[in-house]
Design an enzyme around this catalytic site. Structure first.
Site, PDB file in Angstrom:
ATOM      1  N   SER A   1      31.419  98.093  -6.487  1.00  0.00           N
ATOM      2  CA  SER A   1      30.801  97.126  -7.399  1.00  0.00           C
ATOM      3  C   SER A   1      31.849  96.341  -8.195  1.00  0.00           C
ATOM      4  O   SER A   1      32.992  96.767  -8.342  1.00  0.00           O
ATOM      5  CB  SER A   1      29.889  97.844  -8.400  1.00  0.00           C
TER       6      SER A   1
HETATM    7  N1  SAH Z   1      29.250 103.160  -6.963  1.00  0.00           N
HETATM    8  C1  SAH Z   1      29.934 102.615  -5.794  1.00  0.00           C
HETATM    9  C2  SAH Z   1      29.307 101.346  -5.271  1.00  0.00           C
HETATM   10  C3  SAH Z   1      28.082 101.621  -4.608  1.00  0.00           C
HETATM   11  S1  SAH Z   1      27.386 100.483  -3.485  1.00  0.00           S
HETATM   12  C4  SAH Z   1      31.397 102.387  -6.067  1.00  0.00           C
HETATM   13  O1  SAH Z   1      31.813 102.494  -7.220  1.00  0.00           O
HETATM   14  O2  SAH Z   1      32.114 102.133  -5.102  1.00  0.00           O
HETATM   15  C5  SAH Z   1      25.882 101.413  -3.265  1.00  0.00           C
HETATM   16  C6  SAH Z   1      26.018 102.660  -2.429  1.00  0.00           C
HETATM   17  O3  SAH Z   1      24.743 103.287  -2.428  1.00  0.00           O
HETATM   18  C7  SAH Z   1      26.368 102.405  -0.963  1.00  0.00           C
HETATM   19  O4  SAH Z   1      27.511 103.121  -0.619  1.00  0.00           O
HETATM   20  C8  SAH Z   1      25.137 102.919  -0.216  1.00  0.00           C
HETATM   21  O5  SAH Z   1      25.444 103.527   1.030  1.00  0.00           O
HETATM   22  C9  SAH Z   1      24.588 103.927  -1.187  1.00  0.00           C
HETATM   23  N2  SAH Z   1      23.165 104.253  -1.020  1.00  0.00           N
HETATM   24  C10 SAH Z   1      22.136 103.434  -0.675  1.00  0.00           C
HETATM   25  N3  SAH Z   1      20.985 104.129  -0.635  1.00  0.00           N
HETATM   26  C11 SAH Z   1      21.283 105.408  -0.972  1.00  0.00           C
HETATM   27  C12 SAH Z   1      20.520 106.601  -1.107  1.00  0.00           C
HETATM   28  N4  SAH Z   1      19.193 106.625  -0.877  1.00  0.00           N
HETATM   29  N5  SAH Z   1      21.168 107.723  -1.468  1.00  0.00           N
HETATM   30  C13 SAH Z   1      22.501 107.742  -1.688  1.00  0.00           C
HETATM   31  N6  SAH Z   1      23.291 106.643  -1.567  1.00  0.00           N
HETATM   32  C14 SAH Z   1      22.685 105.491  -1.219  1.00  0.00           C
END
Ligand code: SAH
Length: 214
Positions: A63
């Protein structure tokens, strides 16, 4: 003059966070402490201190740092909390959260990213963060209740399991909305067993939360 990563972080925090209204001293210190370059792919390391999301593989992104700081500030942490994050991605937001909270449990549904998050978090020297490869919409029941929940992907509805795993008096910060242009960042506070207060903070753009039942 050679600018070290630490100097670039200090400049970033001053220009992109303090200047844009992030005030919480714990959050500013946490953003200064975590090397974002560890969490981005090699080819993008020189962009680590630009205020934008960057690709991390598997169609996902780390993000935008301003949003990470904004969301963590909105949790109003005092330090030492037990926190849950959904969507570990690169592990960066969990590492920032871990500078303030006592323990962080973070869940990632894509195994390749979960594995990388574990090694990034270890490389950053954070030892109070637990990563699980699973569907985060079910939360992490064995460790509940949580003093704070950070959801890093956007769902059409807030998953019920997450509401149930929030401690009374605690809050969750969560983007809600399916269309990437109409997501709202909400802060949900659990007032008592059955009452939740919802505040709309800002409009945001996140990758979707993909739950098992989708
Ligand atoms: N917090 C992260 C950015 C996240 S992007 C950082 O600092 O890098 C959002 C993430 O949520 C992605 O990696 C995606 O694969 C994950 N995601 C989406 N749906 C999800 C779910 N149901 N459970 C766990 N992770 C999920």
């Amino acid at each position: 003059m050679v600018r070290t990563a630490e100097t670039r972080r200090d400049t970033f925090v001053a220009q992109h966070l303090e200047a844009r209204g992030i005030r919480a001293p714990l959050v500013l210190a946490a953003m200064r402490a975590v090397p974002r370059e560890i969490f981005v792919p090699d080819a993008l390391k020189r962009d680590a201190y630009e205020d934008r999301p960057l690709p991390i593989g598997a169609g996902q992104t780390i993000s935008q740092p301003y949003i990470v700081a904004y969301m963590i500030a909105a949790l109003c942490l005092r330090g030492g909390e037990k926190a849950l994050e959904i969507g570990a991605g690169s592990g960066y937001a969990a590492a920032v959260l871990g500078q303030i909270a006592g323990t962080v449990f973070t869940i990632e549904r894509i195994s390749e990213l979960a594995v990388r998050a574990v090694s990034n978090i270890a490389a950053a020297g954070c030892d109070t963060i637990h990563v699980r490869h699973a569907d985060g919409s079910a939360g992490w029941a064995e460790e509940a209740p949580f003093d704070a929940i950070l959801v890093s992907a956007s769902a059409a509805e807030v998953p019920k399991a997450l509401l149930r795993q929030l401690a009374i008096g605690a809050c969750m910060v969560v983007p809600v909305g399916r269309e990437s242009c109409s997501q709202k960042l909400l802060r949900i506070t659990r007032i008592d067993e059955d009452t939740f207060a919802r505040e709309h903070l800002i409009d945001v753009r996140f990758v979707p939360l993909i739950a098992e039942e989708d």
